[in-house]
Design a protein around this motif. Structure first.
Motif, PDB file in Angstrom:
ATOM      1  N   LEU A 132     -82.611  31.773  61.958  1.00 11.96           N
ATOM      2  CA  LEU A 132     -83.968  31.238  61.929  1.00 11.96           C
ATOM      3  C   LEU A 132     -84.734  31.637  63.180  1.00 11.96           C
ATOM      4  O   LEU A 132     -85.935  31.936  63.116  1.00 11.96           O
ATOM      5  CB  LEU A 132     -83.917  29.719  61.786  1.00 11.96           C
ATOM      6  N   SER A 133     -84.069  31.663  64.331  1.00 11.84           N
ATOM      7  CA  SER A 133     -84.757  32.068  65.554  1.00 11.84           C
ATOM      8  C   SER A 133     -85.166  33.532  65.512  1.00 11.84           C
ATOM      9  O   SER A 133     -86.248  33.905  65.990  1.00 11.84           O
ATOM     10  CB  SER A 133     -83.880  31.793  66.777  1.00 11.84           C
ATOM     11  N   GLN A 134     -84.335  34.379  64.912  1.00 10.98           N
ATOM     12  CA  GLN A 134     -84.694  35.791  64.815  1.00 10.98           C
ATOM     13  C   GLN A 134     -85.860  35.993  63.858  1.00 10.98           C
ATOM     14  O   GLN A 134     -86.739  36.834  64.096  1.00 10.98           O
ATOM     15  CB  GLN A 134     -83.498  36.620  64.362  1.00 10.98           C
ATOM     16  N   ILE A 135     -85.878  35.230  62.784  1.00  5.13           N
ATOM     17  CA  ILE A 135     -87.007  35.312  61.854  1.00  5.13           C
ATOM     18  C   ILE A 135     -88.302  34.913  62.558  1.00  5.13           C
ATOM     19  O   ILE A 135     -89.339  35.582  62.422  1.00  5.13           O
ATOM     20  CB  ILE A 135     -86.763  34.422  60.618  1.00  5.13           C
ATOM     21  N   LEU A 136     -88.254  33.821  63.332  1.00  4.08           N
ATOM     22  CA  LEU A 136     -89.444  33.398  64.066  1.00  4.08           C
ATOM     23  C   LEU A 136     -89.833  34.438  65.105  1.00  4.08           C
ATOM     24  O   LEU A 136     -91.026  34.723  65.292  1.00  4.08           O
ATOM     25  CB  LEU A 136     -89.200  32.045  64.728  1.00  4.08           C
ATOM     26  N   ARG A 137     -88.853  35.020  65.779  1.00  2.00           N
ATOM     27  CA  ARG A 137     -89.155  36.060  66.768  1.00  2.00           C
ATOM     28  C   ARG A 137     -89.857  37.248  66.112  1.00  2.00           C
ATOM     29  O   ARG A 137     -90.807  37.803  66.655  1.00  2.00           O
ATOM     30  CB  ARG A 137     -87.860  36.507  67.453  1.00  2.00           C
ATOM     31  N   ASP A 138     -89.381  37.612  64.920  1.00  2.00           N
ATOM     32  CA  ASP A 138     -90.034  38.688  64.180  1.00  2.00           C
ATOM     33  C   ASP A 138     -91.469  38.315  63.829  1.00  2.00           C
ATOM     34  O   ASP A 138     -92.381  39.142  63.873  1.00  2.00           O
ATOM     35  CB  ASP A 138     -89.257  39.020  62.910  1.00  2.00           C
ATOM     36  N   GLU A 139     -91.678  37.040  63.456  1.00  2.00           N
ATOM     37  CA  GLU A 139     -93.015  36.569  63.089  1.00  2.00           C
ATOM     38  C   GLU A 139     -93.975  36.682  64.280  1.00  2.00           C
ATOM     39  O   GLU A 139     -95.108  37.144  64.146  1.00  2.00           O
ATOM     40  CB  GLU A 139     -92.951  35.111  62.632  1.00  2.00           C
ATOM     41  N   ILE A 140     -93.521  36.224  65.435  1.00  2.00           N
ATOM     42  CA  ILE A 140     -94.414  36.109  66.587  1.00  2.00           C
ATOM     43  C   ILE A 140     -94.493  37.398  67.396  1.00  2.00           C
ATOM     44  O   ILE A 140     -95.570  37.782  67.863  1.00  2.00           O
ATOM     45  CB  ILE A 140     -93.955  34.947  67.497  1.00  2.00           C
ATOM     46  N   CYS A 141     -93.368  38.073  67.552  1.00  5.63           N
ATOM     47  CA  CYS A 141     -93.285  39.169  68.510  1.00  5.63           C
ATOM     48  C   CYS A 141     -93.310  40.564  67.911  1.00  5.63           C
ATOM     49  O   CYS A 141     -93.381  41.550  68.648  1.00  5.63           O
ATOM     50  CB  CYS A 141     -92.017  39.015  69.350  1.00  5.63           C
ATOM     51  N   SER A 142     -93.206  40.677  66.589  1.00  7.77           N
ATOM     52  CA  SER A 142     -93.200  42.007  65.999  1.00  7.77           C
ATOM     53  C   SER A 142     -94.627  42.530  65.849  1.00  7.77           C
ATOM     54  O   SER A 142     -95.601  41.819  66.103  1.00  7.77           O
ATOM     55  CB  SER A 142     -92.520  41.983  64.629  1.00  7.77           C
TER      56      SER A 142
END
Length: 308
Positions: free
Chosen positions: A21-31
């Motif tokens: 879930l943290s990687q998904i959020l990181r992709d959402e915000i930082c990609s």
């Protein structure tokens, strides 16, 4: 490496089912994909509704959670109460949840303890603001003292050292809320980036987006920028895409809509001494059962409950 702003592309890349879930959020915000939207949730039910509506990530709002517990947004609810609510939201939705951690409920030690507990409950990220403890909601009154830059940077470093990349760390500066001006906001954001923040949340109480757009231009994409357009809600989303904003948080709208609906229904029932008039305007029981997947329970009974 400098963060590259998101384009105006609307379609997001496919999520990997194996991603945390943290990687998904990181992709959402930082990609570099499209502008992201996080919807407020204050309990498991509001989280499930947001998921049903189509939101892919959630914001566990401090204001909304405190209000749902009958507290004011002034650190009256404890960090442990916040963590318990977040656990229910994650369990009910299986969506990434960025948690409004206020200022961390104290100093560096409180902040890192909060982060560790949120990680244990499967939160995806935490947003910490450079306010003093106890905080007061950004839109209440005009006295909003800011924490010392170095002290707050220490809180961020403590969180980063505790959870590393297991939580997305969003540093929120209240410099514009406190009337400290753009130079102070940039100075603080720069210090927080150096302390390990993954993104910067710039907050404003103005009724137009001029401040946050000016910040985004001056910031020059050094880290992703997150905004909360509660007050400047008339600004079209296209302005945020054009400015290279990373993420928009709809921060308290489920809670506020629930209050309005419940006040209306309760007022009508006491005035009319009947529920006949309000039935067409509220959720049907079968909608409640569908939202909470009573059908899954029935299927499970068929598989597991062998009655004589």
């Amino acid at each position: 490496m400098q963060y590259q702003p998101k384009s105006a592309v609307i379609n997001r890349p496919e999520r990997s089912s194996g991603s945390s879930l943290s990687q998904i959020l990181r992709d959402e915000i930082c990609s570099n994909s499209a502008l992201s939207f996080l919807m407020e949730a204050h309990d498991a039910l509001s989280g499930a509704i947001a998921k049903r509506a189509g939101f892919k990530s959630l914001w566990a709002s401090g204001l909304s959670i405190a209000s749902s517990l009958g507290y004011r947004d002034a650190n009256e609810a404890s960090w442990s109460q916040l963590v318990d609510v977040v656990e229910r939201i994650v369990d009910s939705t299986e969506l990434p949840v960025l948690v409004d951690g206020d200022g961390g409920f104290g100093n560096f030690n409180n902040a890192r303890l909060l982060a560790r507990k949120l990680h244990q409950r499967r939160a995806a990220g935490i947003a910490l603001e450079d306010s003093c403890f106890p905080k007061i909601n950004s839109f209440v009154g005009d006295r909003h003292p800011l924490a010392d830059v170095n002290e707050f940077s220490g809180r961020l470093r403590a969180v980063k050292d505790t959870v590393a990349d297991d939580l997305v760390l969003v540093a929120r500066t209240e410099a514009l809320i406190a009337g400290q001006g753009m130079d102070e906001a940039i100075l603080r954001a720069s210090a927080y980036a150096a302390a390990g923040a993954d993104a910067i949340l710039i907050h404003s109480s103005k009724t137009t987006a001029e401040e946050v757009l000016s910040f985004a231009a001056a910031w020059q994409h050094r880290l992703p920028v997150v905004i909360v357009p509660t007050k400047y809600y008339r600004t079209p989303v296209s302005a945020y895409r054009d400015a290279g904003i990373s993420t928009v948080i709809w921060a308290n709208h489920s809670m506020r809509s629930a209050i309005a609906a419940m006040m209306n229904v309760c007022g009508r029932i006491i005035a009319e001494e009947s529920i006949a008039g309000i039935e067409p305007d509220i959720a049907r029981l079968d909608e409640v059962f569908d939202l909470l997947r009573y059908d899954e329970l029935a299927d499970a009974e068929m598989r597991y409950l062998h009655l004589p």
